[in-house]
Design an enzyme around this catalytic site. Structure first.
Site, PDB file in Angstrom:
ATOM      1  N   GLY B  16       0.834  -1.241  -0.010  1.00  0.00           N
ATOM      2  CA  GLY B  16      -0.158  -0.087   0.145  1.00  0.00           C
ATOM      3  C   GLY B  16       0.831   1.472   0.029  1.00  0.00           C
ATOM      4  O   GLY B  16       0.744   2.107  -0.846  1.00  0.00           O
ATOM      5  N   GLU B 171       0.006 -23.183   1.047  1.00  0.00           N
ATOM      6  CA  GLU B 171       1.551 -23.101   0.548  1.00  0.00           C
ATOM      7  C   GLU B 171       2.594 -23.397   1.162  1.00  0.00           C
ATOM      8  O   GLU B 171       3.463 -24.395   0.738  1.00  0.00           O
ATOM      9  CB  GLU B 171       1.753 -21.582  -0.038  1.00  0.00           C
ATOM     10  CG  GLU B 171       0.534 -21.233  -1.121  1.00  0.00           C
ATOM     11  CD  GLU B 171       0.706 -19.881  -1.572  1.00  0.00           C
ATOM     12  OE1 GLU B 171       0.371 -19.273  -2.708  1.00  0.00           O
ATOM     13  OE2 GLU B 171       0.981 -18.972  -0.531  1.00  0.00           O
TER      14      GLU B 171
END
Lengths: 435, 435
Positions: B16, B171
């Site tokens: 961000g 993952e």
């Protein structure tokens, strides 16, 4: 008549121990290789990790990976605590490992000439931990300088001292000079364009004193061109937190690195052996411990005769040659063959690099300098790798880094927090812009 | 009439904050970007560092390097301690930085549902420090198992628990399964051929619950094929050192990883703002703090409306889009242009990988699975990089690693010593061979 398999135990997975293990792989010995670390480290390039030029994975390889295809070699990640010479076993805490032949190749550590308190303020460069700690230190010094408006603090933060004018010190000083020059030119705002001060302090009359004088002089010039200040012929008198004293001069520096001396690891104590002043175990002509023909001590931990009346230097080629020699000797003995005779160190020359494009190579009758020496230095280092993945891969890997990374390894892993890292004497005072 | 330059201060150099800084670079704002770390981290691939698939330098880039060509962006390595909303300044210990516009993008950390004592035994994966610590833990568990003859201890050492069935957990479980399988097949002697036990514990009914059910089912199958055991629909009741309790079952595991929940960083406290249960700051439709139009809160630290009545997920694309949006808004305001309207999150879909060749991609109407999804996953991750060196370089770099490294990143930086790491219940007893 079948000979029982020899149980060979090797302590240390550096150049000496790893070469011995690799050479013994083709024999019928049962080899156990023990190290406190899980990787083999290409020490000559450690200074590159310390100055953010290469990443750890590019100069270190897991020992298990290197010796994967050698089923007679068994690796243990453990720490040796002693040797029972009479019982012919190694002690690791509460457990023991028996041996028929023992090879001690535990290397060297830093020496502070009796002032071990200096180690805290002037760490050395022997392991990946050391290299990463130095890297963080250098990078954080720049970051702190960016935030500190106090001129004295800023000067201290931008001063870097390297103690020791041998190849390690020269390479480190050159690399720090390049790193800081580039960073200060491009990456900061308040300290943009300022100069870092890099000092190389050496007690001897010239840097690279084991090289011939003309190459020493060349190295001196190359260092000065990179902006390194040399203080030669002056030993360090005192080291404290963020300052060194040389003669009457006290120099404040946030980063001090020790590349001035090594001493052997404590293996000499395990073996209750006679050692020299640097703690190196004195060994016979075949590198065995006096009166213990089945115990060999090789590499930086040993004072190895060079076969010509002198002493082999504490460099990687000597350790490699010793490892290969001992493996050959052990195998010859196991099969009743003639021993290879005394160890003889073949001196292929000395190399040192100064920055990214200059180097010196003292190859006996042949002396190289500058870019040609640097190419030779690169080639020699690649050749040297012990099945470190494969050489082609490594060449491409390093070339890739060299051309593209631009010090992309310039990472500090840990977060800095106000309680720990940031000690700014005079923070910038910022005025609100009118709006 | 010349407008004075806007002073924009951004806290956080994640997706961000960095996107906002990069977009503001082309404007006439004066931007200050502050982070406690000196690098931008590509978090989606952190699990690769944790399982020795990639090195840190391949997924992290120094912030100064990324923003080098943007002269109006000034970077400070420092830690924010508070915000003075009335005075419009940021507090960093004793110093302050004034702002005209403030963007808070400090991200998220792990959440343990109130049991913060669990953090010590079940660390999460949010930073390079976390990843390297996990990597060491996994590797050392294998090394210890090699030295320990006690069956119960060995079983515990070869058991790995991942808590949380979202993309991170999936993952991680898949990568740990691959790492241990390969290591146990090739690199050890005493534990060669043994199986590691990898458990994935999830409180929900299916893994990847934000994906459509068919892709969830595919992922489940792929995980099981890799040897991962799934415990679904069961929350973790208790976590202690080297054991987790699920319902009535207590599982001993030397390695426990937390991928089950996140909470926002403490920025909400600095801003004395209203937050949701996860600590995320509640913001208006234009991502600004209620009643403070010059303070924006974006990314994982905020509860961002998605522009369609819902909430944007805590994923990298949402943070990137928010960063770009706020930069555009700030620039529009500074020049009296019309604002871009409320923030609208464009959901391009969800991706998760399971091992090296399988993945799932939920792209709305289009669902991909298996190798094709994996190719797409790779391409999307590369595309995503914020000027992270350049994309071509990174593709070649990762491809190189993928093909050649063979988990060459399997390094433990620190030396293990008997006082610290080696706690072997039943060390191997070795008998001297006849000689």
């Amino acid at each position: 008549m079948s000979t029982p398999r020899q149980r060979v135990v090797i302590v240390g997975a550096g150049f000496g121990g790893l070469t011995a293990a690799a050479k013994l792989a083709r024999t019928d010995a049962d080899v156990t290789l023990i190290d406190r670390r899980n990787h083999h480290l290409f020490q000559p390039l450690l200074y590159q990790v310390a100055t953010a030029g290469l990443a750890p994975t590019q100069i270190a390889s897991p020992v298990r990976m290197i010796l994967r295809r050698q089923p007679n070699v068994h690796i243990e990640l453990d720490e040796v605590t002693g040797v029972d010479l009479a019982g012919r076993q190694l002690r690791l805490g509460d457990r023991t490992i028996p041996y028929d032949q023992l090879i001690v190749a535990t290397g060297a550590t830093h020496a502070y000439f009796g002032r071990d308190g200096w180690a805290e303020h002037a760490p050395g460069l022997k392991s990946l931990e050391d290299a990463l700690a130095l890297r963080s230190r250098v990078l954080l010094a720049l970051e702190s300088a960016e935030l500190d408006m106090d001129p004295a603090a800023r000067e201290r933060l931008l001063t870097f001292v390297v103690v020791g004018g041998g190849p390690t010190g020269v390479e480190l000083a050159g690399a720090i000079a390049e790193l800081t020059r580039r960073a200060l030119a491009c990456d900061f705002r308040r300290i943009r364009g300022q100069r870092a001060r890099i000092l190389l302090i050496d007690s001897g009359p010239r840097v690279l004193s084991t090289f011939c004088p003309s190459l020493s002089a060349y190295a001196k010039g190359a260092l000065e061109k990179l902006g390194v200040e040399l203080m030669q012929g002056r030993p360090v008198g005192h080291v404290e937190a963020q300052a060194v004293t040389v003669g009457d001069t006290r120099i404040e520096a946030a980063t001090i690195v020790w590349a001035a001396g090594v001493q052997a690891s404590p293996a000499g104590r395990w073996l209750a052996a006679e050692t020299d002043r640097a703690g190196r175990v004195i060994v016979d002509a075949d590198l065995s411990l006096p009166r213990h023909p089945d115990v060999f001590v090789i590499g930086d931990v040993a004072r190895m005769p060079d076969g010509r009346g002198g002493v082999a230097p504490g460099v990687a080629p000597a350790a490699k040659q010793a490892g290969a020699y001992v493996a050959k000797l052990i195998d010859a003995r196991a099969h009743g063959r003639a021993s290879p005779g005394p160890f003889r160190y073949a001196n292929y020359g000395s190399l040192a690099t100064i920055g990214r494009k200059a180097a010196v190579a003292d190859l006996g009758p042949v002396k190289l300098r500058g870019f040609l020496a640097w190419i030779f230095w690169c080639a020699a280092h690649v050749w040297f790798l012990i099945g470190f993945r494969n050489r082609v891969q490594v060449v491409l890997d390093w070339l890739w880094s060299y051309l593209t990374f631009e010090r992309g390894a310039r990472l500090v892993f840990e977060a800095v927090t106000r309680s720990r890292e940031i000690r700014v004497v005079s923070p910038p005072v910022e005025v609100r812009t009118a709006s």
